[in-house]
Scaffold this active site. Structure first.
Site, short mmCIF file in Angstrom:
data_model
loop_
_atom_site.label_atom_id
_atom_site.label_comp_id
_atom_site.label_asym_id
_atom_site.label_seq_id
_atom_site.Cartn_x
_atom_site.Cartn_y
_atom_site.Cartn_z
N ASP A 1 43.47 37.81 63.79
CA ASP A 1 44.33 38.99 63.85
C ASP A 1 43.63 40.34 64.07
O ASP A 1 44.01 41.10 64.93
CB ASP A 1 45.16 39.09 62.56
CG ASP A 1 46.00 37.84 62.31
OD1 ASP A 1 45.77 36.81 63.00
OD2 ASP A 1 46.88 37.88 61.44
N GLU B 1 41.59 31.36 51.49
CA GLU B 1 41.92 31.49 52.92
C GLU B 1 40.63 31.65 53.73
O GLU B 1 40.47 31.06 54.79
CB GLU B 1 42.84 32.71 53.09
CG GLU B 1 43.38 32.90 54.48
CD GLU B 1 44.33 34.10 54.57
OE1 GLU B 1 44.50 34.81 53.55
OE2 GLU B 1 44.91 34.32 55.64
C1 GLC Z 1 46.73 34.95 59.52
C2 GLC Z 1 45.58 34.35 60.32
C3 GLC Z 1 46.13 33.31 61.28
C4 GLC Z 1 46.90 32.26 60.49
C5 GLC Z 1 47.95 32.90 59.56
C6 GLC Z 1 48.54 31.90 58.58
O1 GLC Z 1 47.63 35.60 60.32
O2 GLC Z 1 44.87 35.33 61.02
O3 GLC Z 1 45.09 32.72 62.01
O4 GLC Z 1 47.50 31.37 61.33
O5 GLC Z 1 47.37 33.92 58.81
O6 GLC Z 1 47.55 31.29 57.82
#
Ligand code: GLC
Length: 432
Positions: free
Chosen positions: A167, A396
């Site tokens: 992101d 995460e």
């Molecule tokens: C964030 C991450 C993305 C992922 C999402 C859900 O947006 O950058 O890669 O898919 O979270 O985990």
């Protein structure tokens, strides 16, 4: 946090996947991400397959039930209402019966399906499910080539940083600064009530994220118009490598199943993609870099997106060069592989995609490095990944200098990837 012992790690990972299981899909983590995310789901299925192959296939089937008529597979499926997430269906307004977002994510499905088939303990089940999925995945790939590479360059562009899955990477900073923020209006972020704001994208970035969503929404999510109408079009080598790899894997499955048309078309795209990827090689950095399409120039940013091409069948010489690149990063961190080079002053060890380690990326890079002669490097990335979980838990993402767990906790794809890593070091235990 109580440290997680290696002995208990596999069972612990299984528990995380079960906690996040909503029956036919899995949430990345409760609270922060309460819906189905595209590439999270596919990679999570790799973990589920270790203990329940049926469940793993269902995960991918559910995602593809929400494929759009034009072939796109959306990045989020909003199966249930949840006020704890922004931007929800009321912002996207894609007009679907079960609401979805209007953009996509890295197409790992082809890779995952082939991996599930190749490792299947129940080959008949795998073949039946894969036969059904292959044409759907091929349609998604065709959508990419038609809608995200309208000039037929061989490489696709992402139109929103969220599509990359990385992101707030430094890769997007320049191109993103051209995205306006006027007229966006007031909104309330929800992510920062679930996770530390210092680990998340900034408010300024959020305004631009939303501006793009509003722009695409004003075009009724018509994918024949979005590419040219977007001020943000970036060709990400990592994203393209994932696409090329998935297209190649689908070509192989299609060939096996006698789906000749799909096999031929896919092989052609793989050849074109691999040839075009070479144009993103950067000799000075010793890795690939992004290309900013509207600006017509390469992006000077040493991110993990430029190492990820090892996941596709790039020339072996490039595999070695990327291994050398990772060796250089080794001296700058405690845990491989940082999502951005710490030698760059823009590196931030705790902020999301601007430095932290993500196990899904480690998984794909290890998979690609197998083509090179670098067993020690593979062993190092694997053991660093396991150490991160021992010290920081199923977070995460993690700080590459200290293993500090960041973002959401009890995270699905982190758990799934650990099952894959444990299989490298203890094949019998994890594969049993
Ligand atoms: C964030 C991450 C993305 C992922 C999402 C859900 O947006 O950058 O890669 O898919 O979270 O985990």
């Amino acid at each position: 946090m109580k440290p997680i012992s290696r002995l208990d790690m596999f069972d612990h990972a299984e528990r995380v996947l079960k906690i996040n299981d909503m029956g036919t899909y899995t949430v990345p983590t409760h609270g922060l991400y309460p819906f189905q995310w595209n590439w999270d789901s596919c990679l999570t299925a790799l973990g589920q397959a270790h203990f329940d192959e049926h469940r793993a296939w269902t995960e991918i089937d559910t995602l593809f039930q929400h494929q759009w008529e034009d072939g796109m597979v959306p990045h989020i499926v909003f199966h249930k209402q949840d006020k704890g997430y922004f931007p929800g269906p009321d912002v996207w307004q894609t007009g679907r019966t079960v609401p979805t977002s209007g953009i996509t994510q890295p197409p790992v499905a082809g890779y995952v399906v082939k991996r599930l088939v190749d490792h299947a303990r129940d080959p008949d089940l795998a073949e039946a499910r894969a036969r059904d999925l292959v044409p759907k995945i091929a349609r998604w790939h065709e959508w990419f080539h038609a809608c995200r590479d309208p000039k037929k360059t061989g490489l696709v562009a992402i139109l929103h940083p969220w599509e990359s899955g990385r992101d707030n990477s430094i890769d997007w900073d320049d191109a993103f600064s051209r995205v306006p923020t006027d007229g966006v209006g007031e909104f309330k972020r929800r992510d920062t009530s679930h996770a530390d704001a210092a680990h998340r994208p900034t408010d300024e970035q959020y305004k631009r994220y939303i501006w793009l969503v509003q722009r695409f929404r004003s075009l009724n999510w018509d994918n024949t118009r979005l590419h040219d109408a977007s001020p943000f079009q970036v060709v990400d080598p990592g994203f393209n490598a994932i696409l090329i790899r998935s297209v190649a894997d689908i070509a192989e499955l299609a060939e096996r199943y006698g789906m000749t048309g799909i096999a031929q078309m896919s092989r052609r795209h793989v050849a074109e993609g691999l040839a075009a990827l070479e144009s993103l090689w950067d000799d000075r950095l010793g890795q690939y870099v992004c290309f900013d399409r509207p600006a017509g120039r390469k992006v000077d940013s040493a991110s993990i997106g430029g190492i990820l091409p090892v996941f596709a069948a790039i020339p072996l010489e490039r595999v070695q060069q990327l291994a050398t690149r990772i060796e250089a990063l080794k001296a700058r961190v405690e845990y491989l592989i940082p999502s951005h080079d710490p030698a760059d002053p823009r590196f931030e060890s705790l902020r999301y995609w601007r430095g932290p380690v993500w196990l899904i990326i480690n998984h794909m890079i290890i998979d690609g490095l197998v083509r090179g002669d670098v067993p020690d490097l593979i062993a190092r990335i694997t053991s660093d990944s396991i150490r991160l979980i021992e010290e920081g838990g199923f977070a995460e993402y993690h700080d590459p200098l200290t293993a500090e767990p960041c973002g959401g906790g009890t995270f699905s794809w982190t758990a799934a990837m650990i099952m894959e890593f444990l299989q490298i070091v203890e094949p019998v235990r994890a594969g049993s």
